[in-house]
Scaffold this motif. Sequence first.
Motif, short mmCIF file in Angstrom:
data_model
loop_
_atom_site.label_atom_id
_atom_site.label_comp_id
_atom_site.label_asym_id
_atom_site.label_seq_id
_atom_site.Cartn_x
_atom_site.Cartn_y
_atom_site.Cartn_z
N LEU A 163 17.16 3.18 58.89
CA LEU A 163 16.13 4.07 59.24
C LEU A 163 16.90 4.71 60.74
N VAL A 164 16.80 5.91 60.91
CA VAL A 164 17.41 6.66 61.82
C VAL A 164 16.39 7.69 62.47
N ASP A 165 16.17 7.17 63.67
CA ASP A 165 15.00 7.93 64.34
C ASP A 165 15.61 8.94 65.27
N VAL B 83 17.10 6.98 55.75
CA VAL B 83 15.83 7.59 55.92
C VAL B 83 15.72 8.14 57.48
N LEU B 84 15.81 9.49 57.58
CA LEU B 84 15.80 10.21 58.90
C LEU B 84 14.27 10.19 59.14
N LEU B 85 13.79 10.12 60.63
CA LEU B 85 12.64 10.54 60.93
C LEU B 85 12.43 11.16 62.24
N PRO C 79 10.36 -1.02 63.55
CA PRO C 79 11.49 -2.07 63.50
C PRO C 79 12.65 -1.74 62.95
N GLY C 80 13.80 -1.96 63.47
CA GLY C 80 15.00 -1.81 62.55
C GLY C 80 15.74 -0.51 62.83
N ALA C 81 14.76 0.42 63.28
CA ALA C 81 15.49 1.80 63.36
C ALA C 81 16.25 1.94 64.39
N GLN C 82 17.42 2.82 64.14
CA GLN C 82 18.26 2.76 65.27
C GLN C 82 18.12 4.32 65.63
N ALA C 83 18.16 4.43 67.11
CA ALA C 83 17.94 5.80 67.77
C ALA C 83 19.28 6.64 67.73
N LEU C 84 19.08 7.73 67.30
CA LEU C 84 20.30 8.74 66.95
C LEU C 84 19.63 10.06 67.07
#
Length: 92
Positions: A21-23, A61-63, A36-41
């Motif tokens: 998961l990429v935020d 998955v990008l959000l 939870p578990g998403a990385q900030a990019l």
Amino acid sequence: MISHRVEAWQLIEGALPDPQLVDLRDPEAFARGHIPGAQALPYEQLQAEAEARIHRARPVVLLDGGGARAAELALWLRQRGYDAGYLVGGMA
């Protein structure tokens, strides 16, 4: 291969095979709350840092805040061989 469009229920119910998961939201939005578990990019950094920070062997998955920017970059990643999708509707 995951669908280009990922629905929230797929993440909630674990319907995707161990996705990254990429935020893409700005650091302040990420700090206010994230999955939870998403990385900030942040959006502006993804193209420069994708090779170093996103594993090709796992779906991603990008959000973002609304979904449009994540959809754009998910397509960009798919064109480069990543199994990428985006969260429909984004995350406020």
